[in-house]
Design a protein around this motif. Structure first.
Motif, PDB file in Angstrom:
ATOM      1  N   LYS A  36       0.866  -1.177  -0.064  1.00 17.37           N
ATOM      2  CA  LYS A  36       0.095  -0.038  -0.038  1.00 17.37           C
ATOM      3  C   LYS A  36       1.052   1.118   0.003  1.00 17.37           C
ATOM      4  O   LYS A  36       0.479   2.294  -0.616  1.00 17.37           O
ATOM      5  CB  LYS A  36      -0.949  -0.060   1.311  1.00 17.37           C
ATOM      6  N   THR A  37       1.936   1.247   0.716  1.00 15.24           N
ATOM      7  CA  THR A  37       2.760   2.371   0.649  1.00 15.24           C
ATOM      8  C   THR A  37       3.470   2.570  -0.519  1.00 15.24           C
ATOM      9  O   THR A  37       3.548   3.742  -1.109  1.00 15.24           O
ATOM     10  CB  THR A  37       3.833   2.251   2.065  1.00 15.24           C
ATOM     11  N   ILE A  38       3.766   1.449  -1.278  1.00 16.20           N
ATOM     12  CA  ILE A  38       4.455   1.598  -2.491  1.00 16.20           C
ATOM     13  C   ILE A  38       3.486   2.342  -3.444  1.00 16.20           C
ATOM     14  O   ILE A  38       3.719   3.209  -4.046  1.00 16.20           O
ATOM     15  CB  ILE A  38       4.772   0.184  -2.962  1.00 16.20           C
ATOM     16  N   ALA A  39       2.305   1.786  -3.585  1.00 16.38           N
ATOM     17  CA  ALA A  39       1.193   2.107  -4.474  1.00 16.38           C
ATOM     18  C   ALA A  39       0.927   3.686  -4.183  1.00 16.38           C
ATOM     19  O   ALA A  39       0.920   4.437  -5.327  1.00 16.38           O
ATOM     20  CB  ALA A  39       0.049   1.357  -4.223  1.00 16.38           C
ATOM     21  N   LEU A  40       0.780   4.194  -2.796  1.00 15.64           N
ATOM     22  CA  LEU A  40       0.478   5.434  -2.609  1.00 15.64           C
ATOM     23  C   LEU A  40       1.616   6.161  -2.951  1.00 15.64           C
ATOM     24  O   LEU A  40       1.394   7.525  -3.619  1.00 15.64           O
ATOM     25  CB  LEU A  40       0.133   5.605  -1.327  1.00 15.64           C
ATOM     26  N   SER A  41       2.768   6.087  -2.948  1.00 15.92           N
ATOM     27  CA  SER A  41       4.000   6.772  -3.246  1.00 15.92           C
ATOM     28  C   SER A  41       4.133   6.991  -4.862  1.00 15.92           C
ATOM     29  O   SER A  41       4.419   7.999  -5.559  1.00 15.92           O
ATOM     30  CB  SER A  41       5.166   6.289  -2.557  1.00 15.92           C
ATOM     31  N   GLU A 155       5.295  -7.144  -6.856  1.00 15.55           N
ATOM     32  CA  GLU A 155       6.091  -8.201  -6.252  1.00 15.55           C
ATOM     33  C   GLU A 155       7.258  -7.962  -5.943  1.00 15.55           C
ATOM     34  O   GLU A 155       7.830  -7.014  -6.675  1.00 15.55           O
ATOM     35  CB  GLU A 155       5.829  -9.282  -7.282  1.00 15.55           C
ATOM     36  N   ASN A 156       7.687  -8.228  -4.807  1.00 12.87           N
ATOM     37  CA  ASN A 156       9.284  -8.153  -4.315  1.00 12.87           C
ATOM     38  C   ASN A 156       9.322  -6.373  -4.415  1.00 12.87           C
ATOM     39  O   ASN A 156      10.533  -6.029  -4.724  1.00 12.87           O
ATOM     40  CB  ASN A 156      10.280  -8.635  -5.394  1.00 12.87           C
ATOM     41  N   GLY A 157       8.496  -5.588  -4.192  1.00 11.10           N
ATOM     42  CA  GLY A 157       8.629  -4.215  -3.830  1.00 11.10           C
ATOM     43  C   GLY A 157       8.489  -3.527  -5.100  1.00 11.10           C
ATOM     44  O   GLY A 157       8.851  -2.350  -5.185  1.00 11.10           O
ATOM     45  N   LYS A 158       8.353  -4.311  -6.191  1.00 13.26           N
ATOM     46  CA  LYS A 158       8.261  -3.461  -7.576  1.00 13.26           C
ATOM     47  C   LYS A 158       7.000  -3.580  -8.259  1.00 13.26           C
ATOM     48  O   LYS A 158       6.346  -4.696  -8.234  1.00 13.26           O
ATOM     49  CB  LYS A 158       9.363  -3.825  -8.530  1.00 13.26           C
TER      50      LYS A 158
END
Length: 184
Positions: A36-41, A155-158
């Motif tokens: 979620k944090t990755i997506a919002l950033s 996946e895997n932070g990407k």
């Protein structure tokens, strides 16, 4: 003094049964929060029209598509790999604006939910477009505000997949109304 084997086994099983749900919840919660944090950033960079930052979130094999855009504009909105996806976004408003960035662009996020590796984002995309794209050359701008559904798979932070669905019927109606009003 040592406890009997039978008691040790029951005690170990009891501790495992009590702790196992917490361990899984904790791991799942950490992973989900991370997605979620990755997506919002990423969406913040998207709303800032910052494609260089967006590119840092992509997996090598990133896939982008917008089936609704493909249908409405009768052109391909389906790209694979960092270079293709990045070049697509960089070219969206090429030669349309100074610095190739609209004077106003914003994604207002209204709802976010997640399911496994997917983050689903309901938002409103707002932007000013050159009036000259739709009628005789003019320095006037058209404001559009359309609903968007963005589905990201991480996946895997990407980000491995970015799919957009836009309310282009609303987009076309807004443009038509402003062109008509600007003619009067």
């Amino acid at each position: 003094m040592s406890l009997p084997y039978k008691f040790q086994t029951k005690h170990t099983l009891f501790v495992l049964l009590i702790l196992t749900p917490f361990l899984f919840y904790s791991q799942s919660d950490i992973g989900s929060q991370s997605h979620k944090t990755i997506a919002l950033s990423y969406m913040e960079a998207y709303g800032d029209w910052d494609f260089d930052t967006m590119k840092t979130f992509y997996a090598e094999n990133i896939h982008f598509e917008d089936p609704t855009g493909s249908e409405v504009f009768n052109q391909k909105f389906d790209f694979n790999g960092i270079k293709e996806v990045y070049n697509f976004f960089r070219g969206v408003f090429k030669n349309g604006f100074e610095n190739e960035r609209p004077p106003y662009v914003d994604f207002r996020i209204e709802k976010v939910f997640e399911s496994g590796s997917f983050i689903i984002i309901n938002s409103t995309f707002e932007c000013q477009l050159p009036n000259a794209w739709f009628k005789e050359p003019s320095s006037e701008r058209i404001l559009i505000s359309i609903p968007f559904l963005t589905i990201l798979q991480i996946e895997n932070g990407k980000i491995i997949s970015h799919t957009d669905y836009g309310g282009y019927d609303s987009y076309m109606k807004q443009i038509q109304a402003q062109i008509t009003n600007n003619k009067e």
